[in-house]
Design a protein around this motif. Structure first.
Motif, PDB file in Angstrom:
ATOM      1  N   VAL A 255       0.855  -1.120   0.037  1.00 28.92           N
ATOM      2  CA  VAL A 255       0.385   0.457   0.067  1.00 28.92           C
ATOM      3  C   VAL A 255       1.013   0.898   0.577  1.00 28.92           C
ATOM      4  N   LEU A 256       0.225   1.916  -1.103  1.00 27.31           N
ATOM      5  CA  LEU A 256       0.776   3.650  -0.811  1.00 27.31           C
ATOM      6  C   LEU A 256       1.011   4.563  -0.223  1.00 27.31           C
ATOM      7  N   HIS A 257       1.636   5.293   0.283  1.00 29.58           N
ATOM      8  CA  HIS A 257       1.624   6.381   1.798  1.00 29.58           C
ATOM      9  C   HIS A 257       2.318   7.105   1.511  1.00 29.58           C
ATOM     10  N   ASN A 258       1.456   9.126   1.546  1.00 25.67           N
ATOM     11  CA  ASN A 258       2.196   9.784   0.994  1.00 25.67           C
ATOM     12  C   ASN A 258       3.499  10.338   2.644  1.00 25.67           C
ATOM     13  N   ILE A 259       4.344  11.119   2.108  1.00 24.08           N
ATOM     14  CA  ILE A 259       5.420  10.949   3.283  1.00 24.08           C
ATOM     15  C   ILE A 259       6.017  12.408   3.552  1.00 24.08           C
ATOM     16  N   HIS A 260       6.101  13.134   2.416  1.00 27.34           N
ATOM     17  CA  HIS A 260       6.854  14.016   2.067  1.00 27.34           C
ATOM     18  C   HIS A 260       6.618  14.974   0.897  1.00 27.34           C
ATOM     19  N   ALA A 261       6.510  16.236   1.379  1.00 29.95           N
ATOM     20  CA  ALA A 261       6.122  17.379  -0.480  1.00 29.95           C
ATOM     21  C   ALA A 261       7.481  18.175  -0.585  1.00 29.95           C
ATOM     22  N   VAL A 262       8.194  18.369  -1.376  1.00 27.45           N
ATOM     23  CA  VAL A 262       9.306  18.504  -1.334  1.00 27.45           C
ATOM     24  C   VAL A 262       8.719  20.061  -2.578  1.00 27.45           C
ATOM     25  N   PRO A 263       9.904  21.224  -1.941  1.00 28.78           N
ATOM     26  CA  PRO A 263       9.521  21.926  -3.099  1.00 28.78           C
ATOM     27  C   PRO A 263      10.024  21.463  -3.985  1.00 28.78           C
ATOM     28  N   LYS A 264       9.163  21.954  -5.622  1.00 29.62           N
ATOM     29  CA  LYS A 264       9.462  21.313  -6.817  1.00 29.62           C
ATOM     30  C   LYS A 264      11.146  22.166  -6.994  1.00 29.62           C
ATOM     31  N   GLN A 265      11.498  23.199  -6.587  1.00 30.86           N
ATOM     32  CA  GLN A 265      13.000  23.324  -7.519  1.00 30.86           C
ATOM     33  C   GLN A 265      13.553  22.352  -6.469  1.00 30.86           C
ATOM     34  N   LEU A 266      13.025  21.583  -5.952  1.00 28.07           N
ATOM     35  CA  LEU A 266      14.367  20.715  -5.486  1.00 28.07           C
ATOM     36  C   LEU A 266      14.513  19.693  -6.244  1.00 28.07           C
ATOM     37  N   HIS A 267      12.808  19.500  -6.602  1.00 22.70           N
ATOM     38  CA  HIS A 267      12.733  18.427  -7.768  1.00 22.70           C
ATOM     39  C   HIS A 267      14.167  17.682  -9.014  1.00 22.70           C
ATOM     40  N   PRO A 268      14.195  18.565  -9.614  1.00 26.61           N
ATOM     41  CA  PRO A 268      15.728  17.864 -10.435  1.00 26.61           C
ATOM     42  C   PRO A 268      16.657  18.159  -9.847  1.00 26.61           C
ATOM     43  N   PRO A 269      17.205  18.391  -9.028  1.00 26.25           N
ATOM     44  CA  PRO A 269      18.285  18.147  -8.400  1.00 26.25           C
ATOM     45  C   PRO A 269      18.295  16.289  -7.641  1.00 26.25           C
TER      46      PRO A 269
END
Length: 595
Positions: A255-269
């Protein structure tokens, strides 16, 4: 001035003795050897925490010291006295609610926004909930009243205390503050976010931010995320770019669980860092890629299989975690019933033929195959696998990875494998006619072949091979047996309760008479889900004279299913019901898994 109350080894031991959790002999052991045990634990913890928290915490709590003796709870039949059990007893004794902290239910912003890391570490406290203007904090010391007064002065908020184990609090402080600090620092260095509102702009902008993948804060954030997933027994990590943020999810027990929401500018790095670790092409963002990472958790190596996929708002990353303790199990521990285990064991001892394992993605086929190969592995046999991709690198096998881009396909590798003098061949999946024909040819020339198919049940595998163009007489002469499998979530033993099955449920499952079934109420051990761990169910169709006669007639699926049942095949639904009646799984799980 009153002397502040404290929890000591002696008074905690007395509480345990009075409540019947330990006996007099165990109490004497705590008194005589407790201090020496505390010193040993202090040395070990300072070595670990000083690196991770940059501050050495105080000596271990009395609950930790007593738990480290691994004493049996008096009269429990072997249940071990854990730090959680001791803390729960202490909470009851001092009149505080007990909370087993569930990291997957905590909000990162809540934990890190109200109290500074040094203050939280010094006082061993962590915020766990906020409601009606009252902040609930978990504390390790039930008598530290001063910290509440200090917090009220600092924040002008009302507080409610719950008692949690010192280890749980330290783990949250390390993982949440560590991840938060890394993300915040990286966010500052990366700078303001860019607008990825349309796909054309995304293609133009995605050449930036590459240098951030080596930034130490991004490195730390990815490492915290991986360690956190290992601690939660996750099988997969999903990092999904959204319009305003990047969402991190973990799959635990299917089962999938939401854990963190990260600022979108950090997704590429973050994606670039993961691609760098898994040796992918950093510059290629328009095509899906596959890679792998080998790392360690505790004293064992863990294999990570990484997949990237371009989606509307960026590259989605899925990391599948292969824990050798789960992937390589003894066959008698994966969930077989005696009939199925005896049949399957007889199949894998044959000198030649094809054994098919079927089921959807996530049904445990890889675990069955790898566990089988480990059982068969010895210096006397040559095992060769053809996989797309290689699930987990094992020294005992000769593993070949399919690379379609350069023409290294299943069928081409299989043609060459026969020149490598194999005894046992494992084919990751039979997808087309060429691969099926080569598997049949390998079986006819004296090799034992194991492979997978994506079908709903065991008899359907035969019709699938007929659809691929394999003649019925070749199927009858090469297929030994077919295994269809699923994974069922097991009821958490810590919160397991019994109930009577309702007339409607009994009628739906076709049961007669009254039955008691079980369910999990939800507790800290299972993170409130009522389930902990999974077990397999295995529908095995023996290809013998009874089923061969039906296959030879090129008949439809229904006659083959009927013949297999007459021969003793137990369908998946019946196996799942059996697990339910034995108190292993729930009615709801039976319906969810077997439709």
């Amino acid at each position: 001035m009153h002397k502040k109350k404290t929890v000591t080894l002696k008074n905690l031991g007395q509480m345990l003795l009075q409540r019947g959790l330990i006996d007099q002999e165990q109490f004497n052991l705590i008194l005589t050897k407790g201090e020496a045990q505390a010193q040993r634990l202090t040395g070990a913890q300072q070595a670990g925490y000083s690196r991770r928290l940059q501050q050495v915490p105080e000596k271990p709590s009395p609950a930790e010291v007593i738990a480290s003796f691994t004493l049996e709870v008096a009269g429990s039949g072997g249940r071990i006295l854990t730090e959680d059990t001791i803390t729960e007893m202490l909470a009851s004794a001092v009149g505080l609610p007990y909370l087993k902290i569930n990291p997957m239910k905590l909000d990162l912003e809540l934990v890190t926004a109200h109290i500074s890391r040094p203050f939280a570490l010094k006082n061993l406290i962590v915020p766990v909930a906020l409601g009606d203007g009252v902040l609930t904090i978990a504390v390790a010391d039930p008598f530290n009243d001063e910290v509440i007064e200090e917090l009220k002065d600092l924040t002008r908020m009302d507080f409610r205390r719950v008692l949690s184990s010192r280890n749980d609090i330290l783990k949250i402080l390390r993982e949440f503050f560590g991840f938060r600090a890394s993300v915040k620092a990286a966010e500052i260095e990366v700078g303001p976010s860019v607008d990825l509102g349309n796909l054309e702009q995304f293609v133009r902008l995605k050449m930036g931010h590459e240098i951030e993948s080596t930034d130490r804060n991004i490195v730390s954030a990815v490492e915290f995320l991986l360690q956190y997933a290992f601690d939660q027994r996750a099988s997969d990590i999903h990092i999904e770019p959204k319009r305003e943020k990047s969402l991190v999810r973990l799959r635990v027990d299917g089962v999938l669980h939401n854990i963190h929401a990260v600022p979108k500018q950090l997704h590429p790095p973050m994606v670039s860092r993961i691609k760098m670790l898994s040796r992918m092409d950093l510059a290629e963002k328009r095509r899906p890629q596959d890679g792998r990472i080998k790392t360690a958790h505790g004293d064992k190596e863990i294999e990570l299989r990484v997949s990237t996929l371009p989606v509307a708002f960026g590259e989605k990353v899925v990391i599948r975690i292969f824990d050798p303790d789960i992937l390589m199990q003894d066959l008698d521990h994966v969930g077989f019933y005696p009939r199925e285990y005896q049949l399957y064991n007889s199949y894998i001892r044959r000198p030649n033929g094809i054994i098919l394992v079927t089921g959807p993605t996530g049904s445990g086929k890889t675990t069955t195959l790898y566990s089988t190969l480990r059982t068969l592995s010895s210096p006397e046999v040559n095992i060769v696998t053809v996989e797309d991709p290689i699930e987990m690198v094992m020294e005992e096998f000769n593993q070949v990875g399919v690379q379609t881009a350069i023409g290294v396909t299943f069928d081409k590798v299989l043609r060459n494998i026969l020149r490598q003098d194999p005894d046992i061949i494992m084919i990751g999946e039979i997808r087309d006619r060429e691969t099926a024909e080569n598997a049949v040819q390998a079986a006819l020339t004296g090799h034992l072949v194991l492979s997978t198919l994506h079908t709903n049940d065991a008899p359907s595998s035969i019709t699938r091979l007929l659809d691929l163009g394999i003649p019925a007489f070749l199927i009858s002469s090469t297929i030994i047996g077919v295994i269809a499998q699923r994974l069922l979530r097991k009821i958490c033993p810590a919160c397991k309760k019994d109930r009577a099955i309702s007339p409607e449920e009994r009628e739906y499952l076709g049961l007669k008479g009254s039955h008691k079934i079980s369910y999990g109420e939800g507790c800290p051990e299972c993170r409130g889900t009522g389930y902990k761990g999974r077990t397999g169910i295995f529908e095995i169709m023996d290809v013998n004279e009874i089923t061969k006669s039906v296959i030879a007639d090129h008949m439809d699926l229904a006659p083959l299913q009927e013949a297999a049942r007459r021969d003793g095949m137990v369908p998946l639904r019946e196996l799942a019901i059996r697990k339910m009646l034995e108190g292993i799984t729930t009615y709801e799980e039976v319906l969810a898994v077997t439709g």
